[in-house]
Design a protein around this motif. Structure first.
Motif, PDB file in Angstrom:
ATOM      1  N   ALA A 277       3.760  -7.567 -13.911  1.00 29.86           N
ATOM      2  CA  ALA A 277       3.308  -8.964 -13.822  1.00 29.86           C
ATOM      3  C   ALA A 277       2.150  -9.244 -14.768  1.00 29.86           C
ATOM      4  O   ALA A 277       1.816 -10.408 -15.014  1.00 29.86           O
ATOM      5  CB  ALA A 277       2.892  -9.286 -12.381  1.00 29.86           C
ATOM      6  N   TRP A 278       1.537  -8.160 -15.333  1.00 27.43           N
ATOM      7  CA  TRP A 278       0.375  -8.325 -16.205  1.00 27.43           C
ATOM      8  C   TRP A 278       0.698  -8.013 -17.666  1.00 27.43           C
ATOM      9  O   TRP A 278      -0.212  -7.972 -18.492  1.00 27.43           O
ATOM     10  CB  TRP A 278      -0.767  -7.429 -15.710  1.00 27.43           C
ATOM     11  N   PHE A 279       1.977  -7.813 -17.972  1.00 28.89           N
ATOM     12  CA  PHE A 279       2.368  -7.682 -19.373  1.00 28.89           C
ATOM     13  C   PHE A 279       2.101  -9.014 -20.075  1.00 28.89           C
ATOM     14  O   PHE A 279       1.886 -10.046 -19.432  1.00 28.89           O
ATOM     15  CB  PHE A 279       3.852  -7.351 -19.497  1.00 28.89           C
ATOM     16  N   SER A 280       2.144  -9.004 -21.385  1.00 26.85           N
ATOM     17  CA  SER A 280       1.993 -10.244 -22.151  1.00 26.85           C
ATOM     18  C   SER A 280       3.238 -10.436 -23.021  1.00 26.85           C
ATOM     19  O   SER A 280       3.372  -9.773 -24.047  1.00 26.85           O
ATOM     20  CB  SER A 280       0.742 -10.197 -23.030  1.00 26.85           C
ATOM     21  N   PRO A 281       4.144 -11.308 -22.575  1.00 27.55           N
ATOM     22  CA  PRO A 281       4.108 -12.166 -21.385  1.00 27.55           C
ATOM     23  C   PRO A 281       4.486 -11.385 -20.132  1.00 27.55           C
ATOM     24  O   PRO A 281       5.066 -10.305 -20.231  1.00 27.55           O
ATOM     25  CB  PRO A 281       5.168 -13.231 -21.699  1.00 27.55           C
ATOM     26  N   PRO A 282       4.176 -11.936 -18.941  1.00 21.75           N
ATOM     27  CA  PRO A 282       4.597 -11.290 -17.695  1.00 21.75           C
ATOM     28  C   PRO A 282       6.109 -11.054 -17.696  1.00 21.75           C
ATOM     29  O   PRO A 282       6.878 -11.911 -18.138  1.00 21.75           O
ATOM     30  CB  PRO A 282       4.174 -12.301 -16.619  1.00 21.75           C
ATOM     31  N   LEU A 283       6.512  -9.900 -17.209  1.00 21.22           N
ATOM     32  CA  LEU A 283       7.885  -9.432 -17.403  1.00 21.22           C
ATOM     33  C   LEU A 283       8.835  -9.868 -16.292  1.00 21.22           C
ATOM     34  O   LEU A 283       8.596  -9.623 -15.111  1.00 21.22           O
ATOM     35  CB  LEU A 283       7.883  -7.901 -17.474  1.00 21.22           C
ATOM     36  N   THR A 284       9.935 -10.493 -16.692  1.00 20.46           N
ATOM     37  CA  THR A 284      11.068 -10.687 -15.787  1.00 20.46           C
ATOM     38  C   THR A 284      11.714  -9.325 -15.575  1.00 20.46           C
ATOM     39  O   THR A 284      11.920  -8.577 -16.531  1.00 20.46           O
ATOM     40  CB  THR A 284      12.094 -11.660 -16.392  1.00 20.46           C
ATOM     41  N   THR A 285      12.035  -8.990 -14.333  1.00 22.96           N
ATOM     42  CA  THR A 285      12.491  -7.630 -14.065  1.00 22.96           C
ATOM     43  C   THR A 285      13.365  -7.576 -12.815  1.00 22.96           C
ATOM     44  O   THR A 285      13.435  -8.539 -12.050  1.00 22.96           O
ATOM     45  CB  THR A 285      11.271  -6.694 -13.917  1.00 22.96           C
ATOM     46  N   ILE A 286      14.022  -6.440 -12.625  1.00 24.04           N
ATOM     47  CA  ILE A 286      14.842  -6.192 -11.446  1.00 24.04           C
ATOM     48  C   ILE A 286      14.036  -5.311 -10.498  1.00 24.04           C
ATOM     49  O   ILE A 286      13.668  -4.194 -10.853  1.00 24.04           O
ATOM     50  CB  ILE A 286      16.163  -5.496 -11.806  1.00 24.04           C
ATOM     51  N   ARG A 287      13.761  -5.808  -9.312  1.00 26.99           N
ATOM     52  CA  ARG A 287      12.911  -5.065  -8.379  1.00 26.99           C
ATOM     53  C   ARG A 287      13.721  -4.046  -7.592  1.00 26.99           C
ATOM     54  O   ARG A 287      14.775  -4.357  -7.048  1.00 26.99           O
ATOM     55  CB  ARG A 287      12.215  -6.019  -7.405  1.00 26.99           C
ATOM     56  N   GLN A 288      13.184  -2.811  -7.541  1.00 31.86           N
ATOM     57  CA  GLN A 288      13.728  -1.762  -6.685  1.00 31.86           C
ATOM     58  C   GLN A 288      12.614  -1.323  -5.729  1.00 31.86           C
ATOM     59  O   GLN A 288      11.518  -0.983  -6.184  1.00 31.86           O
ATOM     60  CB  GLN A 288      14.208  -0.571  -7.519  1.00 31.86           C
ATOM     61  N   ALA A 289      12.899  -1.321  -4.455  1.00 30.82           N
ATOM     62  CA  ALA A 289      11.870  -1.029  -3.450  1.00 30.82           C
ATOM     63  C   ALA A 289      11.744   0.485  -3.272  1.00 30.82           C
ATOM     64  O   ALA A 289      12.271   1.068  -2.318  1.00 30.82           O
ATOM     65  CB  ALA A 289      12.217  -1.710  -2.134  1.00 30.82           C
ATOM     66  N   PHE A 290      11.018   1.130  -4.189  1.00 32.89           N
ATOM     67  CA  PHE A 290      10.916   2.586  -4.177  1.00 32.89           C
ATOM     68  C   PHE A 290      10.204   3.104  -2.932  1.00 32.89           C
ATOM     69  O   PHE A 290      10.573   4.150  -2.388  1.00 32.89           O
ATOM     70  CB  PHE A 290      10.187   3.074  -5.433  1.00 32.89           C
ATOM     71  N   ARG A 291       9.186   2.400  -2.485  1.00 34.93           N
ATOM     72  CA  ARG A 291       8.463   2.867  -1.300  1.00 34.93           C
ATOM     73  C   ARG A 291       9.372   2.831  -0.069  1.00 34.93           C
ATOM     74  O   ARG A 291       9.335   3.730   0.770  1.00 34.93           O
ATOM     75  CB  ARG A 291       7.195   2.040  -1.070  1.00 34.93           C
ATOM     76  N   GLU A 292      10.177   1.805   0.029  1.00 33.55           N
ATOM     77  CA  GLU A 292      11.126   1.728   1.143  1.00 33.55           C
ATOM     78  C   GLU A 292      12.096   2.908   1.102  1.00 33.55           C
ATOM     79  O   GLU A 292      12.407   3.515   2.136  1.00 33.55           O
ATOM     80  CB  GLU A 292      11.907   0.416   1.086  1.00 33.55           C
ATOM     81  N   ALA A 293      12.549   3.256  -0.093  1.00 34.70           N
ATOM     82  CA  ALA A 293      13.466   4.389  -0.239  1.00 34.70           C
ATOM     83  C   ALA A 293      12.809   5.685   0.225  1.00 34.70           C
ATOM     84  O   ALA A 293      13.416   6.491   0.938  1.00 34.70           O
ATOM     85  CB  ALA A 293      13.918   4.514  -1.687  1.00 34.70           C
ATOM     86  N   GLY A 294      11.546   5.893  -0.175  1.00 37.60           N
ATOM     87  CA  GLY A 294      10.834   7.102   0.231  1.00 37.60           C
ATOM     88  C   GLY A 294      10.626   7.156   1.732  1.00 37.60           C
ATOM     89  O   GLY A 294      10.808   8.212   2.368  1.00 37.60           O
TER      90      GLY A 294
END
Length: 355
Positions: A277-294
């Motif tokens: 979210a702090w890239f320049s520009p903020p990045l559109t991305t596909i979210r993967q819930a890694f903490r949930e997986a762990g």
């Protein structure tokens, strides 16, 4: 310095050493008051139970084994952090073995089994055959895999990477982009191959060609290098990147070439790291819930379901839209540039006429 023993704890607490042993092993028939006295004595003496002695006695260790890839990468580090946190909440510990190549998994697994782990979590990209071999080698210890294909006959908890690629490509198509390139992960990675398949399939369904593909190693440096490669020919409308770290490298390559993101090219990443979210520009991305997986991995490993020969779950992924992707029309931009040039010429002509 003399090592603190059960007898020292028993003496300070005013109980028998058998009572101390029952408290350590969380046995029943110990009063709350006695348990508290023993725990206070252990804390005062800084006594740490001898795990090796418990193992030799054949007692449960509540210790999980975790085989993982490079912890410098976002996904493995997030999963390991979540595993350790949830395991601690459940009164369990985690032994971690980091491998550089899938071929090293068998040695790592044997080393963890020698330390009497009760269950194993494998977060290494493995083909079906190698995953099934590891499962057989670990038997009867429960094993859960996080980076295998759904076709592998093993217990697995994986993200739907193909769905993620589809979401990214459909988003870019909705913005009017037709020439959509892919910066994939390593060809050896199961999840990278799934992203590649999702990218191709979605383009085919839309009647579009797969214009270009390059393969990185998940690092920002490889994103930078392969980004320059993808930008060296005919400029694509957009690039789908297999993880956010490589997307950072791609955006840097665009900046060095004077290519505006998203003005001239859109970039979509994969993972939704805390920094994206702090890239320049903020990045559109596909979210993967890694903490949930762990966390879900630990819950299953500590209480595996009986009688199941193949437990498989695909976790969903979601699109997070930010500023690195946008509708852009090169022809319109050229018209605007031409109009600006004409206005400048008209202003110059007016100035000359006044002289």
């Amino acid at each position: 310095m003399k090592a603190i023993t059960l007898y020292d704890v028993a003496l300070l607490a005013g109980v028998s050493y058998q009572t101390v042993s029952r408290v350590i092993n969380d046995a029943e028939h110990v009063s709350a008051r006695t348990r508290e006295k023993v725990q206070q004595a252990m804390a005062e003496l800084h006594y740490v139970p001898n795990l090796r002695a418990q193992q030799l006695a054949g007692k449960r260790t509540r210790t999980l084994g975790l085989i993982t890839t490079d912890l410098a990468l976002h996904a493995p580090s997030q999963i390991v952090s979540a595993v350790k946190s949830r395991a601690a909440e459940q009164g369990a510990s985690v032994l971690i073995s980091m491998v550089e190549q899938p071929q090293q998994c068998q040695t790592a697994l044997q080393a963890l089994l020698a330390q009497r782990v009760e269950a194993l979590l494998v977060n290494v990209p493995l083909d079906d055959e190698h995953a099934e071999q590891l499962r057989a080698l670990a038997s009867p210890v429960p094993v859960l895999f996080l980076d295998v294909s759904p076709s592998a006959q093993v217990n697995s908890l994986v993200f739907n990477a193909e769905q993620g690629a589809r979401l990214g490509v459909e988003h870019l198509i909705s913005l009017g982009h037709q020439r959509i390139a892919l910066l994939s992960g390593p060809e050896s990675s199961v999840s990278a191959r799934a992203r590649l398949a999702g990218w191709k399939a979605t383009l085919t369904r839309a009647g579009l060609e797969a214009v270009a593909v390059a393969y990185g190693d998940w690092s920002a440096a490889s994103g930078y290098e392969k980004g320059h490669l993808l930008l060296s020919g005919a400029l694509p409308d957009a690039i789908l990147v297999a993880n956010d770290q490589m997307a950072l490298g791609v955006i840097r390559a665009c900046a060095e070439k004077g290519i505006a993101v998203p003005g001239q090219i859109s970039v979509v990443g994969f993972d939704d790291t805390a920094d994206s979210a702090w890239f320049s520009p903020p990045l559109t991305t596909i979210r993967q819930a890694f903490r949930e997986a762990g966390e879900r991995s630990v819950e299953w490993l500590l209480a595996p379901s009986g009688g199941e020969t193949c437990w498989q779950v695909q976790l969903p992924v979601t699109l997070v839209t930010r500023h690195s992707s946008a509708r852009h029309a090169p022809q319109q931009a050229e018209r605007e540039e031409l109009a600006q040039q004409l206005r400048s010429l008209a202003l110059l002509a007016e100035q000359l006429a006044r002289k």
